[in-house]
Design a protein around this motif. Sequence first.
Motif, PDB file in Angstrom:
ATOM      1  N   GLU A   1       0.882  -0.987   0.050  1.00 29.52           N
ATOM      2  CA  GLU A   1      -0.039   0.129   0.025  1.00 29.52           C
ATOM      3  C   GLU A   1       0.875   1.299   0.033  1.00 29.52           C
ATOM      4  OE1 GLU A   1      -2.826   0.137   2.991  1.00 29.52           O
ATOM      5  OE2 GLU A   1      -3.642  -1.729   2.558  1.00 29.52           O
ATOM      6  N   ARG A   2       2.004   1.044   0.826  1.00 31.19           N
ATOM      7  CA  ARG A   2       2.806   2.438   0.573  1.00 31.19           C
ATOM      8  C   ARG A   2       3.705   2.606  -0.467  1.00 31.19           C
ATOM      9  NH1 ARG A   2       2.194   6.527   4.029  1.00 31.19           N
ATOM     10  NH2 ARG A   2       2.663   5.606   6.067  1.00 31.19           N
ATOM     11  N   GLU A   3       4.121   1.478  -1.092  1.00 29.50           N
ATOM     12  CA  GLU A   3       4.703   1.646  -2.403  1.00 29.50           C
ATOM     13  C   GLU A   3       3.649   2.248  -3.484  1.00 29.50           C
ATOM     14  OE1 GLU A   3       7.611  -2.013  -1.754  1.00 29.50           O
ATOM     15  OE2 GLU A   3       5.716  -2.295  -3.066  1.00 29.50           O
ATOM     16  N   ILE A   4       2.221   1.780  -3.366  1.00 29.51           N
ATOM     17  CA  ILE A   4       1.474   2.518  -4.321  1.00 29.51           C
ATOM     18  C   ILE A   4       1.180   3.969  -4.119  1.00 29.51           C
ATOM     19  CG2 ILE A   4      -1.034   2.280  -4.923  1.00 29.51           C
ATOM     20  CD1 ILE A   4      -0.908  -0.670  -4.270  1.00 29.51           C
ATOM     21  N   GLU A   5       0.995   4.347  -2.873  1.00 31.47           N
ATOM     22  CA  GLU A   5       0.897   5.469  -2.459  1.00 31.47           C
ATOM     23  C   GLU A   5       1.917   6.542  -3.105  1.00 31.47           C
ATOM     24  OE1 GLU A   5      -1.322   6.022   1.748  1.00 31.47           O
ATOM     25  OE2 GLU A   5       0.661   5.306   1.877  1.00 31.47           O
ATOM     26  N   VAL A   6       3.254   6.201  -2.906  1.00 29.88           N
ATOM     27  CA  VAL A   6       4.426   6.982  -3.135  1.00 29.88           C
ATOM     28  C   VAL A   6       4.514   7.076  -4.831  1.00 29.88           C
ATOM     29  CG1 VAL A   6       5.732   6.765  -0.925  1.00 29.88           C
ATOM     30  CG2 VAL A   6       6.005   5.148  -2.942  1.00 29.88           C
ATOM     31  N   LEU A   7       4.102   6.129  -5.464  1.00 29.89           N
ATOM     32  CA  LEU A   7       4.174   5.973  -6.988  1.00 29.89           C
ATOM     33  C   LEU A   7       2.978   6.975  -7.454  1.00 29.89           C
ATOM     34  CD1 LEU A   7       4.912   2.414  -7.865  1.00 29.89           C
ATOM     35  CD2 LEU A   7       6.353   4.300  -8.022  1.00 29.89           C
ATOM     36  N   ARG A   8       1.754   6.906  -6.871  1.00 27.34           N
ATOM     37  CA  ARG A   8       0.834   7.766  -7.112  1.00 27.34           C
ATOM     38  C   ARG A   8       1.075   9.072  -7.003  1.00 27.34           C
ATOM     39  NH1 ARG A   8      -4.404   4.478  -4.497  1.00 27.34           N
ATOM     40  NH2 ARG A   8      -4.734   2.970  -6.036  1.00 27.34           N
ATOM     41  N   TRP A   9       1.849   9.737  -5.792  1.00 35.40           N
ATOM     42  CA  TRP A   9       2.058  10.908  -5.587  1.00 35.40           C
ATOM     43  C   TRP A   9       2.966  11.412  -6.798  1.00 35.40           C
ATOM     44  CZ3 TRP A   9      -1.052  13.991  -3.724  1.00 35.40           C
ATOM     45  CH2 TRP A   9      -2.049  13.764  -2.750  1.00 35.40           C
TER      46      TRP A   9
ATOM     47  N   ALA B   1       9.309  -0.287  -5.102  1.00 32.21           N
ATOM     48  CA  ALA B   1       8.616  -0.507  -6.279  1.00 32.21           C
ATOM     49  C   ALA B   1       9.368  -0.715  -7.512  1.00 32.21           C
ATOM     50  CB  ALA B   1       7.642   0.646  -6.210  1.00 32.21           C
ATOM     51  N   LEU B   2      10.185   0.157  -7.819  1.00 31.54           N
ATOM     52  CA  LEU B   2      11.073   0.027  -9.065  1.00 31.54           C
ATOM     53  C   LEU B   2      11.832  -1.364  -9.273  1.00 31.54           C
ATOM     54  CD1 LEU B   2      12.696   3.645  -9.313  1.00 31.54           C
ATOM     55  CD2 LEU B   2      10.455   2.641 -10.073  1.00 31.54           C
ATOM     56  N   ARG B   3      12.231  -1.852  -8.107  1.00 31.20           N
ATOM     57  CA  ARG B   3      12.703  -3.027  -8.199  1.00 31.20           C
ATOM     58  C   ARG B   3      11.796  -4.133  -8.537  1.00 31.20           C
ATOM     59  NH1 ARG B   3      12.531  -6.810  -4.759  1.00 31.20           N
ATOM     60  NH2 ARG B   3      11.925  -5.531  -2.988  1.00 31.20           N
ATOM     61  N   LYS B   4      10.460  -4.333  -8.006  1.00 29.79           N
ATOM     62  CA  LYS B   4       9.625  -5.260  -8.285  1.00 29.79           C
ATOM     63  C   LYS B   4       9.026  -5.006  -9.816  1.00 29.79           C
ATOM     64  CE  LYS B   4       7.876  -5.475  -3.396  1.00 29.79           C
ATOM     65  NZ  LYS B   4       6.511  -5.090  -2.703  1.00 29.79           N
ATOM     66  N   LEU B   5       9.069  -3.884 -10.261  1.00 36.16           N
ATOM     67  CA  LEU B   5       8.295  -3.421 -11.504  1.00 36.16           C
ATOM     68  C   LEU B   5       9.590  -3.670 -12.476  1.00 36.16           C
ATOM     69  CD1 LEU B   5       6.657  -0.265 -10.683  1.00 36.16           C
ATOM     70  CD2 LEU B   5       5.534  -2.193 -11.481  1.00 36.16           C
ATOM     71  N   GLY B   6      10.757  -3.937 -12.102  1.00 38.64           N
ATOM     72  CA  GLY B   6      12.055  -4.161 -13.320  1.00 38.64           C
ATOM     73  C   GLY B   6      11.912  -2.681 -13.940  1.00 38.64           C
TER      74      GLY B   6
ATOM     75  N   LYS C   1       4.802   2.212 -16.124  1.00 32.26           N
ATOM     76  CA  LYS C   1       4.571   0.723 -16.162  1.00 32.26           C
ATOM     77  C   LYS C   1       3.509   0.408 -15.205  1.00 32.26           C
ATOM     78  CE  LYS C   1       7.015  -3.750 -15.881  1.00 32.26           C
ATOM     79  NZ  LYS C   1       8.142  -4.592 -16.149  1.00 32.26           N
ATOM     80  N   ALA C   2       3.522   0.757 -13.684  1.00 28.95           N
ATOM     81  CA  ALA C   2       2.511   0.599 -12.995  1.00 28.95           C
ATOM     82  C   ALA C   2       1.166   0.963 -13.328  1.00 28.95           C
ATOM     83  CB  ALA C   2       2.912   1.296 -11.520  1.00 28.95           C
ATOM     84  N   ALA C   3       1.047   2.190 -13.906  1.00 32.48           N
ATOM     85  CA  ALA C   3      -0.024   2.950 -14.394  1.00 32.48           C
ATOM     86  C   ALA C   3      -0.629   2.020 -15.564  1.00 32.48           C
ATOM     87  CB  ALA C   3       0.023   4.156 -14.971  1.00 32.48           C
ATOM     88  N   MET C   4       0.232   1.320 -16.379  1.00 34.49           N
ATOM     89  CA  MET C   4      -0.398   0.636 -17.536  1.00 34.49           C
ATOM     90  C   MET C   4      -0.886  -0.808 -17.089  1.00 34.49           C
ATOM     91  SD  MET C   4      -0.117   1.965 -20.364  1.00 34.49           S
ATOM     92  CE  MET C   4      -0.212   0.663 -21.434  1.00 34.49           C
ATOM     93  N   LEU C   5      -0.240  -1.195 -15.831  1.00 33.42           N
ATOM     94  CA  LEU C   5      -0.547  -2.428 -15.266  1.00 33.42           C
ATOM     95  C   LEU C   5      -1.658  -2.277 -14.349  1.00 33.42           C
ATOM     96  CD1 LEU C   5       2.804  -4.087 -14.689  1.00 33.42           C
ATOM     97  CD2 LEU C   5       1.190  -4.510 -16.718  1.00 33.42           C
ATOM     98  N   ARG C   6      -2.373  -1.106 -14.203  1.00 36.39           N
ATOM     99  CA  ARG C   6      -3.318  -0.635 -13.364  1.00 36.39           C
ATOM    100  C   ARG C   6      -2.955  -1.085 -11.703  1.00 36.39           C
ATOM    101  NH1 ARG C   6      -4.444   0.898 -17.947  1.00 36.39           N
ATOM    102  NH2 ARG C   6      -6.646   1.239 -18.467  1.00 36.39           N
ATOM    103  N   LEU C   7      -1.715  -0.757 -11.611  1.00 38.09           N
ATOM    104  CA  LEU C   7      -1.271  -1.237 -10.256  1.00 38.09           C
ATOM    105  C   LEU C   7      -1.363  -0.006  -9.305  1.00 38.09           C
ATOM    106  CD1 LEU C   7       1.963  -3.274 -10.739  1.00 38.09           C
ATOM    107  CD2 LEU C   7      -0.408  -4.226 -10.081  1.00 38.09           C
ATOM    108  N   ILE C   8      -1.461   1.256  -9.865  1.00 36.08           N
ATOM    109  CA  ILE C   8      -1.853   2.568  -9.165  1.00 36.08           C
ATOM    110  C   ILE C   8      -2.900   3.061  -9.515  1.00 36.08           C
ATOM    111  CG2 ILE C   8       0.903   2.666  -8.691  1.00 36.08           C
ATOM    112  CD1 ILE C   8       0.975   4.739 -10.697  1.00 36.08           C
TER     113      ILE C   8
END
Length: 235
Positions: A177-185, A213-218, A228-235
């Motif tokens: 949840e925190r990784e999603i939050e920081v990527l959204r901001w 988050a960047l490590r997990k997303l590659g 990438k997170a946005a395209m995958l609808r992760l954020i």
Amino acid sequence: MEGHQEWLHGFAQAKTEAALLELLAKAANELGFDYCALGMRLPLPFSNPRTVMFNNYPQAWQQRYQSEQYLRIDPTVAQGMTSTRPMLWSEALFASSRPLWEDARAHGLQIGWAQPTHDLKGVASLLTFARSGEAIGRTEFQANAQKMHWLAQAAHAALANILAAKPDGVGTIKLTEREIEVLRWAADGKTAADSAEILAISERTVIFHIDNALRKLGAANKTAGVLKAAMLRLI
């Protein structure tokens, strides 16, 4: 086709492309076709989106399609990327790809029905049934249009699940949840300092979660990770 619940169970149980192809081949036969094909184009990587394809076409045609790189000029693929309308093979449809049309017919693929499907993650797929026999008339089309649409959606969902379950599949990416939050901001243009103030945590903690988050997303950097997170609808 009878018993949608039985078919749904079959698609849900299909764990490999081979198992899914077997189901689709059976469905194609029930609808009066000899062959089936399913292709899916994923939204990533951005520079060269990955395409997954499998079929039970004659081996000679599979080799020919690949060697001639017909994927690049196949009008059903091109139209399927921008529309979900069903397509019946015809000279008009293949007018700009005459060599492909004539070559397919020479390999016994004369009649075809292609049904595209798109999902909310930006993933597109194309289910095609083909045969060498009688043309598809109005009566047959009207009788099977809803079945074909349903099959295409079910096949799309099944293949998406199969790909997501693979070790390198997008379904294996799990952000906290925190990784999603920081990527959204970050997607809103906030710096690490801005995000730290908004979330009432230290800037160092923000950077820690972004790096994870960047490590997990590659992803190589924050911009690529957010995209990438946005395209995958992760954020």
